[in-house]
Design a protein around this motif. Structure first.
Motif, PDB file in Angstrom:
ATOM      1  N   ALA A 141      15.651   5.217  20.090  1.00 51.53           N
ATOM      2  CA  ALA A 141      15.762   6.208  19.061  1.00 51.53           C
ATOM      3  C   ALA A 141      15.127   6.060  17.826  1.00 51.53           C
ATOM      4  O   ALA A 141      14.719   5.055  17.085  1.00 51.53           O
ATOM      5  N   VAL A 142      14.375   7.104  17.745  1.00 51.35           N
ATOM      6  CA  VAL A 142      13.486   7.109  16.475  1.00 51.35           C
ATOM      7  C   VAL A 142      14.159   7.768  15.220  1.00 51.35           C
ATOM      8  O   VAL A 142      14.097   9.173  15.238  1.00 51.35           O
ATOM      9  N   ILE A 143      14.445   7.332  14.146  1.00 54.10           N
ATOM     10  CA  ILE A 143      14.990   8.112  13.128  1.00 54.10           C
ATOM     11  C   ILE A 143      13.758   8.199  12.049  1.00 54.10           C
ATOM     12  O   ILE A 143      13.335   7.092  11.745  1.00 54.10           O
ATOM     13  N   VAL A 144      13.323   9.413  12.234  1.00 53.35           N
ATOM     14  CA  VAL A 144      12.083   9.830  11.462  1.00 53.35           C
ATOM     15  C   VAL A 144      12.655   9.818   9.862  1.00 53.35           C
ATOM     16  O   VAL A 144      13.342  10.942   9.520  1.00 53.35           O
ATOM     17  N   GLY A 145      12.158   9.085   9.048  1.00 52.69           N
ATOM     18  CA  GLY A 145      12.433   9.104   7.586  1.00 52.69           C
ATOM     19  C   GLY A 145      11.131   9.926   6.904  1.00 52.69           C
ATOM     20  O   GLY A 145      10.287  10.478   7.554  1.00 52.69           O
ATOM     21  N   ASP A 146      11.255   9.828   5.653  1.00 51.82           N
ATOM     22  CA  ASP A 146      10.233  10.756   4.728  1.00 51.82           C
ATOM     23  C   ASP A 146       9.100  10.187   4.930  1.00 51.82           C
ATOM     24  O   ASP A 146       8.001  11.020   5.086  1.00 51.82           O
ATOM     25  N   ASP A 147       8.736   8.717   5.261  1.00 45.02           N
ATOM     26  CA  ASP A 147       7.285   8.204   5.425  1.00 45.02           C
ATOM     27  C   ASP A 147       6.819   8.838   6.588  1.00 45.02           C
ATOM     28  O   ASP A 147       5.844   9.227   6.665  1.00 45.02           O
ATOM     29  N   LEU A 148       7.403   8.791   7.767  1.00 41.80           N
ATOM     30  CA  LEU A 148       6.756   9.393   9.051  1.00 41.80           C
ATOM     31  C   LEU A 148       6.562  10.821   9.010  1.00 41.80           C
ATOM     32  O   LEU A 148       5.847  11.623   9.405  1.00 41.80           O
ATOM     33  N   ALA A 149       7.591  11.611   8.383  1.00 45.00           N
ATOM     34  CA  ALA A 149       7.586  12.968   8.241  1.00 45.00           C
ATOM     35  C   ALA A 149       6.399  13.758   7.683  1.00 45.00           C
ATOM     36  O   ALA A 149       5.809  14.636   8.044  1.00 45.00           O
ATOM     37  N   ARG A 150       5.920  13.235   6.536  1.00 41.48           N
ATOM     38  CA  ARG A 150       4.846  13.462   5.873  1.00 41.48           C
ATOM     39  C   ARG A 150       3.698  13.126   6.851  1.00 41.48           C
ATOM     40  O   ARG A 150       2.489  14.171   6.923  1.00 41.48           O
ATOM     41  N   ARG A 151       3.383  12.294   7.678  1.00 40.56           N
ATOM     42  CA  ARG A 151       2.410  12.126   8.656  1.00 40.56           C
ATOM     43  C   ARG A 151       2.281  13.173   9.744  1.00 40.56           C
ATOM     44  O   ARG A 151       1.449  13.473  10.508  1.00 40.56           O
ATOM     45  N   LEU A 152       3.673  13.490  10.125  1.00 42.39           N
ATOM     46  CA  LEU A 152       3.925  14.656  11.332  1.00 42.39           C
ATOM     47  C   LEU A 152       3.592  16.118  10.591  1.00 42.39           C
ATOM     48  O   LEU A 152       3.312  16.832  11.705  1.00 42.39           O
TER      49      LEU A 152
END
Length: 169
Positions: free
Chosen positions: A157-168
């Protein structure tokens, strides 16, 4: 007393004092025994040449299992960022990486850091996915019961936090 007797007695006084002192010393210390006069027995230490040195075997460590290919791993993305649609964008990224992507799941409470969770013996796969996503190895954790309940078939499960959301974006 005559002078001669007095002269002789004065010469012998020191001799008598030394003699009496010696006798007193022997009486206090005790007379030496004949056992002490026996020759000393010298014992030599017998040494044996050391045998061949045995080197303990090197600890056997088994290498962690290699991760399965991405297509064999079921992955679910969860949006835990403040950005809408992040789970869908993560699904697109996971498909690009070759993973078997399950439908995106419900949003979770926002969190600053992303986490890759694994179920069962899928830790190697979780580490490989975290590396592919540019996450620190400390971002890998065992799956929590809440995530498992929401996506029972998922292995990662990839729990996408703010850090990875900015890169997406």
């Amino acid at each position: 007393m005559s002078r001669t007797l007095r002269a002789v007695s004065q010469r012998w006084v020191p001799v008598v004092i030394v003699f009496v002192g010696g006798l007193l010393g022997l009486a206090i210390a005790g007379l030496p025994s004949r056992e002490e006069d026996a020759p000393l027995r010298v014992q030599t230490a017998t040494t044996t040449a050391p045998g061949p040195t045995t080197v303990p075997p090197a600890p056997t460590t088994t290498a962690p299992p290699a991760p399965r290919p991405p297509g064999a791993v079921k992955v679910t993305a969860f949006n835990a960022s403040r950005v809408r649609g992040t789970a869908g964008r993560m699904n697109t990224r996971l498909r690009t990486l070759g993973y078997n992507v399950l439908p995106a799941s419900a949003d979770r409470t926002a969190q600053p850091n992303s986490v890759v969770m694994y179920r069962g013996g899928n830790e190697a796969e979780a580490r490989a996915l975290a590396t592919s996503l540019g996450l620190d190895p400390s971002a890998v954790a065992a799956i929590d019961p809440g995530v498992q309940a929401m996506a029972p078939e998922t292995e990662l499960a990839v729990i996408v936090g703010d850090d990875l959301a900015r890169r997406l974006q």
